[in-house]
Design an enzyme around this catalytic site. Structure first.
Site, PDB file in Angstrom:
ATOM      1  CG  HIS A   1       7.248  -0.142  10.097  1.00 20.91           C
ATOM      2  ND1 HIS A   1       6.705  -1.143  11.419  1.00 20.91           N
ATOM      3  CD2 HIS A   1       6.894   0.804  10.041  1.00 20.91           C
ATOM      4  CE1 HIS A   1       6.776   0.548  12.384  1.00 20.91           C
ATOM      5  NE2 HIS A   1       6.736   1.427  11.687  1.00 20.91           N
TER       6      HIS A   1
ATOM      7  CG  ASP B   1      -0.239  -0.259   2.835  1.00 21.04           C
ATOM      8  OD1 ASP B   1       1.065  -0.560   2.567  1.00 21.04           O
ATOM      9  OD2 ASP B   1      -1.042   0.467   3.417  1.00 21.04           O
TER      10      ASP B   1
END
Ligand code: BDR
Ligand code: CA
Length: 308
Positions: free
Chosen positions: A239, A13
């Site tokens: 992340h 995303d």
């Protein structure tokens, strides 16, 4: 020890740390990146897809196809993180437009087709909300048996969330999708905040890239600008790159099997990822990263991207 080569599909995303994860997956010598799939999350789908295409082109990977997926979560309105990633998803980073388009079929259908074509061979790496995978599993319940391994950036298992007090962004954004993926029975490793908050890129490392000209270094420099310059953070949490690295090298984390539950509703705790207490019946068995060899990941990240 030499790493085993993998064939992977990366679902993104894109998002600033997704951008770095894409560059890392393209550059990693043992990852054969078959395709990317896009989902709404950090920003709206049109932006995550646009960013994915332009990051791929920028790092010289225009040959890798992109399949666009779901524009909203399963059972709730879209919740974005544009306050972190900027309204365009890349903090206004100056990365040229791509002239190419996405493929004709949707991301969930592509995931199914690819897994059916190469049963037991593909690693799925998911670093956004799990909507595309939940839809794919609903269409093809055998998908978990067709995929070799699933690595997910998501969850906050033994620590507070980063989006609510209890939830990490990717799970909070689509808790129903995450719960459905958890229950589907993949050989999954959850790479949550417990480890990704330890995988950091420091301001001094970013400063050192100021005059870098190589595309991978420039992606890190451009995508990192928002965190370091706008938010003045001392470190940037990698992340999504950590999930890519764990796909390439599972030994970077210690990930014992746990019984896990995901809260799909409630007024306060939607998206919470819960490790069940021993001896209880509820919960789905899955691997949850508990510790990370952060220095070794740091070396993997900088060496693979040619930053040092
Ligand atoms: C996750 O949320 C997103 O904002 C990042 O791209 C990452 O996938 C971290 O919680
Ligand atoms: Ca992401």
């Amino acid at each position: 020890m030499a790493l085993e080569a993998i064939r992977a599909i990366l679902d993104v995303d894109t998002g600033v740390d997704d951008a770095m994860a894409i560059a890392l997956a393209v550059a990693a010598p043992t990852i054969d990146l078959v395709a990317l799939t896009t989902v709404a999350g950090n920003v709206e789908l049109e932006h995550t897809t646009r960013n994915t295409l332009r990051v791929l082109d920028f790092v010289g990977a225009s040959h890798i196809p992109v399949y666009q997926g779901m524009s909203r979560p399963i059972d709730r309105p879209l919740f974005t993180a544009s306050h972190i990633h900027g309204s365009d998803g890349l903090g206004g980073a100056d990365i040229p437009e791509s002239s190419r388009s996405v493929e004709a079929i949707s991301a969930p259908q592509f995931l199914i087709d690819a897994a059916r074509q190469s049963p037991g061979e593909l690693t799925f790496i998911f670093v956004g909300p799990l909507t595309n995978l939940a839809v794919a599993v609903a269409l093809e319940p055998e998908l978990p048996r067709l995929v070799k391994r699933l690595v997910i950036m998501g969850g906050a298992f033994r620590m507070p969330g980063n989006t609510t007090a209890t939830a990490e962004f990717n799970i909070f954004a689509d808790p129903m999708a995450a719960a459905q993926v958890l229950a589907a029975g993949f050989d999954a490793t959850w790479v949550g905040l417990d480890v990704t908050t330890k995988a950091v890129f420091a301001r001094a490392q970013w400063d050192a890239l100021e005059t870098a000209t190589a595309p991978n270094a420039q992606i890190v420099r451009k995508a990192g600008a928002q965190m370091f310059l706008t938010f003045n953070r001392p470190v940037f949490q990698l992340h999504d790159p950590l999930a890519v690295a764990v796909a390439a090298d599972p030994t970077l984390v210690d990930a014992p099997e746990e019984a896990v539950m995901i809260e799909t509703g409630g007024d306060y705790a939607a998206g919470q990822t819960i490790i069940q207490r021993p001896g209880r019946e509820e919960g789905w068995a899955t691997k949850v990263a508990k510790t990370v060899d952060a220095p070794r990941f740091g070396t993997f990240f900088t060496a693979t991207l040619g930053l040092s």
